[in-house]
Motif scaffolding. Structure first.
Motif, PDB file in Angstrom:
ATOM      1  N   ALA A  75       0.849  -1.189   0.000  1.00 12.61           N
ATOM      2  CA  ALA A  75       0.000   0.000   0.000  1.00 12.61           C
ATOM      3  C   ALA A  75       0.883   1.236   0.000  1.00 12.61           C
ATOM      4  N   PHE A  76       0.431   2.265  -0.711  1.00 12.94           N
ATOM      5  CA  PHE A  76       1.264   3.460  -0.847  1.00 12.94           C
ATOM      6  C   PHE A  76       0.490   4.733  -0.595  1.00 12.94           C
ATOM      7  N   GLY A  77       1.222   5.722  -0.112  1.00 14.71           N
ATOM      8  CA  GLY A  77       0.713   7.079   0.049  1.00 14.71           C
ATOM      9  C   GLY A  77       1.667   7.987  -0.692  1.00 14.71           C
ATOM     10  N   SER A  78       1.182   8.614  -1.749  1.00 17.63           N
ATOM     11  CA  SER A  78       2.071   9.367  -2.622  1.00 17.63           C
ATOM     12  C   SER A  78       1.398  10.637  -3.092  1.00 17.63           C
ATOM     13  N   CYS A  89      -1.719  -4.374  -4.794  1.00 19.86           N
ATOM     14  CA  CYS A  89      -1.090  -3.058  -4.654  1.00 19.86           C
ATOM     15  C   CYS A  89      -2.205  -2.023  -4.705  1.00 19.86           C
ATOM     16  N   ALA A  90      -2.240  -1.121  -3.703  1.00 18.41           N
ATOM     17  CA  ALA A  90      -3.334  -0.153  -3.646  1.00 18.41           C
ATOM     18  C   ALA A  90      -2.895   1.126  -2.951  1.00 18.41           C
ATOM     19  N   SER A  91      -3.551   2.210  -3.305  1.00 14.22           N
ATOM     20  CA  SER A  91      -3.323   3.495  -2.656  1.00 14.22           C
ATOM     21  C   SER A  91      -3.987   3.511  -1.287  1.00 14.22           C
ATOM     22  N   LEU A  92      -3.323   4.141  -0.326  1.00 13.80           N
ATOM     23  CA  LEU A  92      -3.935   4.321   0.990  1.00 13.80           C
ATOM     24  C   LEU A  92      -5.189   5.186   0.896  1.00 13.80           C
ATOM     25  N   GLY A  93      -5.311   5.934  -0.185  1.00 12.15           N
ATOM     26  CA  GLY A  93      -6.483   6.777  -0.377  1.00 12.15           C
ATOM     27  C   GLY A  93      -7.769   6.004  -0.587  1.00 12.15           C
ATOM     28  N   VAL A  94      -7.676   4.739  -0.964  1.00 14.32           N
ATOM     29  CA  VAL A  94      -8.881   3.939  -1.207  1.00 14.32           C
ATOM     30  C   VAL A  94      -9.062   2.813  -0.203  1.00 14.32           C
ATOM     31  N   ALA A 118      -9.563  -1.355   8.238  1.00 16.29           N
ATOM     32  CA  ALA A 118      -9.949  -2.741   8.515  1.00 16.29           C
ATOM     33  C   ALA A 118      -9.548  -3.689   7.388  1.00 16.29           C
ATOM     34  N   ALA A 119      -9.391  -3.177   6.171  1.00  9.27           N
ATOM     35  CA  ALA A 119      -9.021  -4.020   5.034  1.00  9.27           C
ATOM     36  C   ALA A 119      -7.617  -4.590   5.178  1.00  9.27           C
ATOM     37  N   LEU A 120      -6.774  -3.928   5.954  1.00 12.73           N
ATOM     38  CA  LEU A 120      -5.398  -4.386   6.128  1.00 12.73           C
ATOM     39  C   LEU A 120      -5.344  -5.755   6.809  1.00 12.73           C
ATOM     40  N   ALA A 121      -6.343  -6.070   7.609  1.00 15.18           N
ATOM     41  CA  ALA A 121      -6.369  -7.343   8.343  1.00 15.18           C
ATOM     42  C   ALA A 121      -6.557  -8.543   7.420  1.00 15.18           C
ATOM     43  N   ALA A 122      -6.964  -8.318   6.191  1.00 14.60           N
ATOM     44  CA  ALA A 122      -7.208  -9.418   5.258  1.00 14.60           C
ATOM     45  C   ALA A 122      -5.921 -10.003   4.690  1.00 14.60           C
ATOM     46  N   TYR A 123      -4.800  -9.368   4.947  1.00 11.27           N
ATOM     47  CA  TYR A 123      -3.526  -9.793   4.367  1.00 11.27           C
ATOM     48  C   TYR A 123      -2.597 -10.343   5.443  1.00 11.27           C
ATOM     49  N   GLU A 124      -1.819 -11.345   5.068  1.00 11.22           N
ATOM     50  CA  GLU A 124      -0.826 -11.883   5.991  1.00 11.22           C
ATOM     51  C   GLU A 124       0.301 -10.891   6.221  1.00 11.22           C
ATOM     52  N   ARG A 125       0.671 -10.171   5.155  1.00 17.15           N
ATOM     53  CA  ARG A 125       1.763  -9.206   5.210  1.00 17.15           C
ATOM     54  C   ARG A 125       1.323  -7.915   4.541  1.00 17.15           C
ATOM     55  N   THR A 126       1.728  -6.794   5.142  1.00 15.07           N
ATOM     56  CA  THR A 126       1.432  -5.494   4.563  1.00 15.07           C
ATOM     57  C   THR A 126       2.697  -4.653   4.559  1.00 15.07           C
ATOM     58  N   LEU A 127       3.014  -4.118   3.412  1.00 11.50           N
ATOM     59  CA  LEU A 127       4.155  -3.220   3.261  1.00 11.50           C
ATOM     60  C   LEU A 127       3.598  -1.846   2.917  1.00 11.50           C
ATOM     61  N   LEU A 128       3.877  -0.864   3.751  1.00 12.61           N
ATOM     62  CA  LEU A 128       3.423   0.506   3.513  1.00 12.61           C
ATOM     63  C   LEU A 128       4.591   1.328   2.992  1.00 12.61           C
ATOM     64  N   ILE A 129       4.379   1.972   1.852  1.00 14.93           N
ATOM     65  CA  ILE A 129       5.392   2.850   1.268  1.00 14.93           C
ATOM     66  C   ILE A 129       4.769   4.238   1.182  1.00 14.93           C
ATOM     67  N   VAL A 130       5.299   5.152   1.988  1.00 16.64           N
ATOM     68  CA  VAL A 130       4.740   6.497   2.069  1.00 16.64           C
ATOM     69  C   VAL A 130       5.878   7.502   1.954  1.00 16.64           C
ATOM     70  N   SER A 131       5.728   8.445   1.049  1.00 18.69           N
ATOM     71  CA  SER A 131       6.728   9.502   0.920  1.00 18.69           C
ATOM     72  C   SER A 131       6.128  10.802   1.438  1.00 18.69           C
ATOM     73  N   THR A 132       6.926  11.562   2.146  1.00 23.75           N
ATOM     74  CA  THR A 132       6.448  12.835   2.664  1.00 23.75           C
ATOM     75  C   THR A 132       6.452  13.884   1.561  1.00 23.75           C
ATOM     76  N   THR A 133       5.767  14.972   1.832  1.00 21.82           N
ATOM     77  CA  THR A 133       5.683  16.059   0.870  1.00 21.82           C
ATOM     78  C   THR A 133       5.967  17.376   1.586  1.00 21.82           C
ATOM     79  N   ASP A 159      -1.596  13.438   0.811  1.00 23.41           N
ATOM     80  CA  ASP A 159      -3.051  13.415   0.974  1.00 23.41           C
ATOM     81  C   ASP A 159      -3.635  12.009   1.157  1.00 23.41           C
ATOM     82  N   PRO A 160      -3.249  11.003   0.361  1.00 22.76           N
ATOM     83  CA  PRO A 160      -3.853   9.684   0.533  1.00 22.76           C
ATOM     84  C   PRO A 160      -3.598   9.056   1.905  1.00 22.76           C
ATOM     85  N   ALA A 161      -2.530   9.432   2.576  1.00 23.00           N
ATOM     86  CA  ALA A 161      -2.214   8.860   3.884  1.00 23.00           C
ATOM     87  C   ALA A 161      -2.872   9.633   5.029  1.00 23.00           C
ATOM     88  N   ARG A 162      -3.287  10.853   4.788  1.00 31.54           N
ATOM     89  CA  ARG A 162      -3.871  11.679   5.851  1.00 31.54           C
ATOM     90  C   ARG A 162      -5.139  11.080   6.425  1.00 31.54           C
TER      91      ARG A 162
END
Length: 78
Positions: A7-10, A35-40, A44-59, A66-69
């Motif tokens: 999941a990403f916030g960009s 692979c999905a944007s944090l904006g969508v 609770a959806a994160l619990a459906a996965y065994e592993r979650t990798l969050l990639i977030v870049s600051t601005t 915005d998608p991570a806010r």
């Protein structure tokens, strides 16, 4: 049936491109990956996965993109 979520916030697309490349590399290694944007995503959806990798870049001066806010302050348990 993906077991891993990337999941990403960009704001500008940097984290999105990195997340998509990471997801593709994991798929080539045989992983079932979503692979999905944090904006969508709902927290609770994160619990459906065994592993979650969050990639977030600051601005700007270190602000969340915005998608991570919308997840700020959410109870996400690791």
């Amino acid at each position: 049936g993906a077991s891993t979520l990337v999941a990403f916030g960009s704001q500008t697309g940097t984290a999105a491109r990195l997340a998509e490349a990471t997801a593709q590399a994991l798929r080539q290694a045989g992983e079932k990956v979503a692979c999905a944007s944090l904006g969508v995503l709902q927290p609770a959806a994160l619990a459906a996965y065994e592993r979650t990798l969050l990639i977030v870049s600051t601005t700007g001066e270190g602000e969340l993109p915005d998608p991570a806010r919308r997840l700020r302050g959410s109870a996400i348990h690791c």
